[in-house]
Design a protein around this motif. Sequence first.
Motif, PDB file in Angstrom:
ATOM      1  N   GLY A   1     -26.519 -39.541 -10.979  1.00  0.00           N
ATOM      2  CA  GLY A   1     -27.428 -38.680 -11.729  1.00  0.00           C
ATOM      3  C   GLY A   1     -27.658 -39.179 -13.141  1.00  0.00           C
TER       4      GLY A   1
ATOM      5  N   THR B   1     -35.181 -35.411 -12.484  1.00  0.00           N
ATOM      6  CA  THR B   1     -35.253 -33.985 -12.147  1.00  0.00           C
ATOM      7  C   THR B   1     -36.269 -33.183 -12.968  1.00  0.00           C
ATOM      8  OG1 THR B   1     -33.311 -33.676 -13.574  1.00  0.00           O
ATOM      9  CG2 THR B   1     -32.939 -33.853 -11.204  1.00  0.00           C
TER      10      THR B   1
ATOM     11  N   GLY C   1     -22.118 -34.101 -10.799  1.00  0.00           N
ATOM     12  CA  GLY C   1     -23.080 -33.026 -10.974  1.00  0.00           C
ATOM     13  C   GLY C   1     -22.538 -31.693 -10.497  1.00  0.00           C
TER      14      GLY C   1
END
Length: 581
Positions: A111, A140, A215
């Motif tokens: 991420g 995102t 995450g």
Amino acid sequence: MPLSRQATRILTRSLVHSRQVPRPSHAARFLPSRALSTQPEPSQAKSDVPPPPAPKQSKWRGFLQILGRATLVTLVGSAGAFYYITQKDRSPGPQLPFDDSKKTVVILGSGWGSTSLLKTIDTTEYNVVVISPKNFFLFTPLLPSVAVGTLNPRSIIQSTRYITRHKARGVAVIEAEATDVDPTNKTVTFVDNSEVQGSTTSRTIKYDYLVMAVGAEVQTFGIPGVQEHACFMKELADAEKMQKRFMDCIETAAFPGQTTQEQERLLHMVVVGGGPTGIELSGELHDFLEDDLKFWYPELASKIKITLVEALPSVLPMFSKQLIEYTESTFKESKIDIMTKTMVKEVKPNSVVLQMPDKSIKELPCGMVVWAGGNKGRKVSNDLMAKLPADQTNRRGIVVDDHLRMKGADGIFAIGDCSVTAYAPTAQVASQEGSYLARMLVQMAKKDNLEKKIPTLEAELRSANTEEDRKRIGDEIESTKGQIAKVKLRPFHYSHQGSLAYIGSEKAIADLPFMHGNIATGGVATFLFWRSAYLSTLFSLRNRTLVATDWIKVKLFGRLVLHFTFNSGSQPHTSSDVARD
């Protein structure tokens, strides 16, 4: 024989018309030219007559010529630079192999935190291993745009190997899910959860430093029906699922014989969560309705309704009061209902049960519920925290110190949403944490190399034969110790770069730090700034080009309406004749 008067007149006219016109001979035609050629040149005959002036060029025409040449050179140069960069990105050079003398850094996740760490870390100092269930990075903030078809899903993802293949030393990328971390023996166990598996599906490796960047999962707060009936907005699959569900509601409402009441239920979309994700998703749904659905489904467009539900007193609590009011007024103009101080008690297949501000219970019929709020730790993080109960006492995530080191464990760091710090769990925080940790690891490697140098110098000092050599080696040892003392690890400090959110109707809001205060702005100009900021934040030229191209395509041709599912065969089943790639 005398002629009559009329005959005489006719004969005279005939003689007049038949008279030949004298013409000059062939030689006579050249006499004037020959005579002119014998005359002296004008400059010799009349030297006092000035030559005619040259025609003056228009200044505007000259400016346009210069501008055209400059534009042509710029276009050719830009095209050449663009081609060079793309080919360079596609053809990474050779890399250094793993070095057994170097320490191993294992990174869990792909991420914001881990990707920022990978981009910044100096791989010449470490052997790096990346373990993640997905082998790509997902941008995102643009996920709501994918959910309504504004952007292609492939435009906002980038392969993790694109980053690792451009590092000095090779980085091992393993597509697997970490299931267990042993902080005592410093090992990580991971399994292959893919559909296609080999003979080996589980493996355990050792690490010197472990970076937890796994995450978080969506927090449902134990509310009944959320996990079963709501759509989420966390991963790429969530956006694609929401797009399919939304189009299912549209097509089902268009089915012949549906009652008006059932159509209104199917076309009622409820978004839970008044943060940036919920606000941007509501704005994107409104744009989809106004820009496209009105033309493709004119008989249903007026019945589509969007409701935003937020448990707090206001939406976007991280923004200034005037921007919150601006967002609420924009949503009111867009006919998006905002229900604050309202809690979700249950999500049913065809409705959502709400607790109103006056504590009354209301059941709201709807076709789709999108859950865009709350995070909770993943199982691998919770299991690791359970092994260190004395130091890990916060249920929200891994507790770290000022240097992002996990409390109670040696050699384990935690960054991103899986950790608990004084800052909000945002992409901006995770990205800065990853960059900071990469710099800190470089400083730690520098200190380790200097400490390894001292025993070698001390051995040389003991074997030195002359006083001069002993003095030189002694000075070098003192200098090395001084360099070690200068290597100080500074604590992590987050630098807020501002907050951005898209609110629909080609409007955005921005809360940016400036000097000792903030600049709060909203509108169309802020929307252009929002787009430029996100373009510059994307990790590669490929992503920037694809996203910009998608925006241009939507502006020119609109969002084309499509949803499809794959059965056991290979042919997709589409629900509309209008398709989007």
